[in-house]
Enzyme design. Structure first.
Site, PDB file in Angstrom:
ATOM      1  CB  CYS A   2      -0.868   0.022   1.244  1.00  0.00           C
ATOM      2  SG  CYS A   2      -1.845  -1.467   1.450  1.00  0.00           S
ATOM      3  NE  ARG A  27       4.702   1.959  -1.019  1.00  0.00           N
ATOM      4  CZ  ARG A  27       5.671   1.908  -0.133  1.00  0.00           C
ATOM      5  NH1 ARG A  27       6.814   2.480  -0.370  1.00  0.00           N
ATOM      6  NH2 ARG A  27       5.498   1.293   1.015  1.00  0.00           N
ATOM      7  CD1 TRP A  74      -0.120  -5.343  -4.099  1.00  0.00           C
ATOM      8  CD2 TRP A  74       0.038  -6.433  -2.152  1.00  0.00           C
ATOM      9  NE1 TRP A  74       0.465  -6.557  -4.346  1.00  0.00           N
ATOM     10  CE2 TRP A  74       0.570  -7.248  -3.173  1.00  0.00           C
ATOM     11  CE3 TRP A  74       0.031  -6.918  -0.853  1.00  0.00           C
ATOM     12  CZ2 TRP A  74       1.093  -8.507  -2.925  1.00  0.00           C
ATOM     13  CZ3 TRP A  74       0.551  -8.178  -0.588  1.00  0.00           C
ATOM     14  CH2 TRP A  74       1.070  -8.960  -1.631  1.00  0.00           C
ATOM     15  CG  ASN A 100       1.725   0.258   4.156  1.00  0.00           C
ATOM     16  OD1 ASN A 100       1.500  -0.949   4.085  1.00  0.00           O
ATOM     17  ND2 ASN A 100       2.864   0.799   3.786  1.00  0.00           N
ATOM     18  N   GLY A 101      -0.143  -1.720   6.372  1.00  0.00           N
ATOM     19  CA  GLY A 101       0.259  -2.619   7.458  1.00  0.00           C
ATOM     20  C   GLY A 101      -0.874  -3.574   7.773  1.00  0.00           C
ATOM     21  CD  GLU A 484      17.893 -10.842  -9.724  1.00  0.00           C
ATOM     22  OE1 GLU A 484      17.438 -11.560  -8.825  1.00  0.00           O
ATOM     23  OE2 GLU A 484      17.432  -9.728  -9.996  1.00  0.00           O
ATOM     24  CE  LYS A 488      14.400  -8.770 -11.564  1.00  0.00           C
ATOM     25  NZ  LYS A 488      15.097  -8.665 -10.346  1.00  0.00           N
ATOM     26  CD  GLU A 491      10.720  -9.902  -9.901  1.00  0.00           C
ATOM     27  OE1 GLU A 491      10.402  -9.327  -8.873  1.00  0.00           O
ATOM     28  OE2 GLU A 491      11.799  -9.671 -10.491  1.00  0.00           O
ATOM     29  CG  HIS A 507      21.625 -34.288  -9.003  1.00  0.00           C
ATOM     30  ND1 HIS A 507      22.023 -35.556  -8.650  1.00  0.00           N
ATOM     31  CD2 HIS A 507      22.750 -33.579  -9.217  1.00  0.00           C
ATOM     32  CE1 HIS A 507      23.357 -35.601  -8.636  1.00  0.00           C
ATOM     33  NE2 HIS A 507      23.818 -34.409  -8.986  1.00  0.00           N
ATOM     34  CE  LYS A 608      11.725  -1.306  -6.143  1.00  0.00           C
ATOM     35  NZ  LYS A 608      12.544  -2.197  -6.980  1.00  0.00           N
TER      36      LYS A 608
HETATM   37  C1  F6R Z   1      12.608  -8.704  -7.380  1.00  0.00           C
HETATM   38  C2  F6R Z   1      12.470  -7.855  -6.235  1.00  0.00           C
HETATM   39  C3  F6R Z   1      12.129  -8.488  -4.931  1.00  0.00           C
HETATM   40  C4  F6R Z   1      12.911  -7.810  -3.813  1.00  0.00           C
HETATM   41  C5  F6R Z   1      12.493  -8.368  -2.454  1.00  0.00           C
HETATM   42  C6  F6R Z   1      13.290  -7.745  -1.326  1.00  0.00           C
HETATM   43  O1  F6R Z   1      12.889  -7.991  -8.533  1.00  0.00           O
HETATM   44  O2  F6R Z   1      12.601  -6.671  -6.321  1.00  0.00           O
HETATM   45  O3  F6R Z   1      12.374  -9.853  -4.956  1.00  0.00           O
HETATM   46  O4  F6R Z   1      14.273  -8.024  -4.020  1.00  0.00           O
HETATM   47  O5  F6R Z   1      11.137  -8.115  -2.246  1.00  0.00           O
HETATM   48  O6  F6R Z   1      13.120  -6.375  -1.307  1.00  0.00           O
HETATM   49  P1  F6R Z   1      14.159  -5.437  -0.576  1.00  0.00           P
HETATM   50  O7  F6R Z   1      15.447  -5.516  -1.312  1.00  0.00           O
HETATM   51  O8  F6R Z   1      13.533  -4.082  -0.628  1.00  0.00           O
HETATM   52  O9  F6R Z   1      14.280  -5.960   0.824  1.00  0.00           O
END
Ligand code: F6R
Length: 613
Positions: A2, A27, A74, A100-101, A484, A488, A491, A507, A608
């Protein structure tokens, strides 16, 4: 997660709130709403979906007023719906709350309020808050502020709040416990927001609220108090971000802009950590060389992309410092019985500094009396405030939901940290440290080389994007690169993707390989056996007719003979090759997402900053 914006000032709050919410879109959200004071009491509009829906609701039914609060939701408790969107109101419609929370004891509070005649419209935990405030006022709280404080004393869980009362003109209240919230100070205007980029163009200074604090914003200024009503003096911090940093600067998306920013971000991070004689210097590390000499173990904890950085950090620290290093995911670490002693250094890695599981793990480590060092991007974040020492990634605001520049900056931070600790422990000679610094200095140009060949990567993505799945393989330092790259891809393009340590393929995942399966193999050249092992793994894929997309060092004929498609990167030392290789994989995912027509900056269901567990 949020997003919250609030405004106190002379202007009509509605456009200010909408603009702030637009800047918080990254976000992640599924509904939105605003409330403002009007001459006839509170006015509000809410809608499901994107902000354009809210704008349409406002066009159909105009609203003006000031001050005001706004929210992007959210969904956690209750589906995305107009009723569940914020602001939530009390039974009289005179108190509006954005939140938010999570209010963990909301069911008990709701039952108790229900027994006293309160009725609820939504399925949310938030709605108990305006009703609690209403109940406190009905039971004799002398004013709105006291009622708010008394209500918050009963709420358990986490919150960042914006609160508006119809009966209190020109005032917005903000409160924080465990969820991020800042107060922005402009010229005769005051703001609240979930983060600085949302309001950066309006403000000069920021107050970072602490847990258990309430801020009262009026046209005369900001007062911060604790839940007992005592005034707390707060430092005002100058805004460290340039307003343009929160703009797309001509790029079609924030993600593409941030991918392209990487050479500059890394060059500048390097420059700020090298002395005139090219030795690594981490000014704020806060631990002496003696501390590192006596250190026995490092535990690195983080989530998502930051966890891949942690894995890289482990491999590099083990390689350069001789220390025992472990990693864990925040969501796992906090619920197992980790055996860490006080001579363990706990390292938390987070772009936002607000990730709930990473923060909870940090707090657990502190309870175990460990020292905490954080690698973080956001000044003033919770992680930063709760750590003994900080290594800032200095990547600037990252607005694209999928992390790119923050990741490579985390890798570079680990590289600098490893060289620093290796030197402090006497594991690295002057000559070896100098060679490592020289190799690191080549990274920004090598990334630039990859970016210049983006069209080739786009052509490969266009060819392979429509399969149901993709496999990513890498070894040693580039095992996290494979993870990674796969993350990406899933996502932002929503194509299923798996990252694997290449040696682990036989395996299990080898069963997936057939003539339709794209297998992205990170096989950049090294001087040692890892490259040869990787080539053997690529041959195993070839033997099963997998479609090999190789990431290889420029001029590598061996890989070219095996691969259907090849992405070349310039020669770079194996230790630091992940910083360059991952950029090619970011672009591959980016163009696959573009070909699949997804909303790249705001991929579905993602947030985010994951401030709830
Ligand atoms: C992926 C991504 C998330 C964050 C994860 C941790 O692209 O951005 O997987 O890496 O939510 O977020 P932070 O780094 O803000 O703790």
């Amino acid at each position: 997660m949020c997003g919250i914006v609030g405004y106190v000032g002379e202007r009509d709050a509605v456009p200010v709130l909408l603009e702030g919410l637009r800047r918080l879109e990254y976000r992640g959200y599924d509904s939105a709403g605003i409330a403002v004071q009007t001459p006839d009491g509170l006015g509000w509009r809410k809608s499901v979906g994107r902000l354009t829906e809210l704008e349409q609701a406002l066009a159909a039914n105009e609203l003006h007023g000031r001050p005001g609060i706004g929210h992007t939701r959210w969904a956690t408790h209750g589906e995305p719906s107009t009723t569940n969107s914020h602001p939530h109101l009390d039974g009289t419609g005179r108190i509006a709350v954005v939140h938010n929370g999570i209010i963990e004891n909301y069911q008990a509070l709701r039952d108790a309020l229900g027994a006293c005649g309160h009725t609820f419209q939504s399925d949310t935990d938030t709605e108990v808050l305006p009703h609690l405030i209403e109940a406190e006022l009905a039971q004799g709280a002398p004013d709105s502020e006291t009622a708010l404080r008394q209500a918050l004393q009963q709420a358990r869980g986490a919150y960042a709040l914006g609160v508006l009362f119809a009966d209190q003109p020109d005032t917005v209240y903000a409160a924080r416990l465990g969820s991020p919230l800042i107060v922005g100070i402009g010229d005769g205007e005051y703001f609240i927001a979930s983060d600085v980029p949302a309001i950066v163009k309006h403000i000069r200074e920021v107050i970072y609220l602490n847990d258990g604090e309430i801020a009262v914003l009026t046209p005369d200024g900001v007062t911060v108090k604790n839940l007992e009503g005592e005034v707390i003096e707060h430092k005002r911090h100058p805004v460290a971000i340039a307003p343009e940093a929160a703009e797309r600067a001509g790029f079609e998306t924030f993600m593409l802009k941030e991918i392209h920013e990487q050479p500059r971000v890394l060059r500048s991070l390097l420059e700020s950590h090298l002395t005139d004689t090219d030795r690594v210097h981490i000014p704020d590390i806060g631990f002496s060389d003696d501390y590192f000499q006596l250190l026995r173990r490092i535990m690195i904890v983080s989530c998502g992309t930051a966890y891949h950085a942690a894995m890289y950090g482990k491999f590099l620290l083990e390689h350069l410092t001789g220390l025992a290093v472990e990693t864990d995911l925040g969501s796992e670490f906090r619920y197992r019985s980790p055996r860490i002693e006080r001579d363990t250094l706990f390292v938390a890695v987070s772009q936002s500094g607000e990730t709930a599981d990473t923060l909870a793990s940090l707090r657990l480590a502190r309870e175990m009396k460990c020292k905490v060092c954080s690698i973080c991007n956001v000044v003033g974040s919770s992680l930063v405030r709760e750590s003994d020492s900080i290594l800032y990634t200095e990547a600037g605001p990252e607005i694209g939901v999928a992390s790119t520049k923050a990741y490579t900056a985390q890798l570079l931070a680990f590289a600098l940290f490893s060289i620093h600790v290796g030197r402090a422990r006497g594991e690295l000679s002057d000559a070896r440290a100098a060679a490592l610094v020289k190799a690191l200095a080549a990274v920004p140009d090598a990334i630039h080389y990859v970016l210049e060949r983006a069209d080739r990567i786009r052509a490969i993505a266009d060819k392979h994007h429509d399969g149901p799945s993709a496999l990513y393989l890498g070894r040693r330092f580039n095992y996290p690169t494979a993870l990674e790259g796969a993350l990406k891809n899933k996502e932002i393009s929503y194509q299923h993707a798996e990252g694997y340590a290449a040696g682990e393929m036989k395996h299990g995942p080898i069963a997936l390989i057939n003539e339709y399966m794209p297998v992205i193999c990170v096989c950049t050249q090294t001087d040692d056996e890892v490259y040869d092992k990787m080539i053997s793994n690529v041959r195993e894929v070839e033997a099963r007719h997998g479609r090999i997309i190789a990431l290889a060092t420029d001029g590598d004929r061996q890989v070219a003979d095996l691969a259907e498609d090849i992405i070349y990167v310039p020669p770079i030392s194996e230790e630091f090759s992940p910083l360059v290789n991952v950029v090619a994989l970011q672009l591959l995912a980016y163009y696959a997402a573009q070909a699949r027509g997804t909303d790249i900056d705001k991929p579905r269901n993602l947030a985010k900053s994951v401030t709830v567990e």
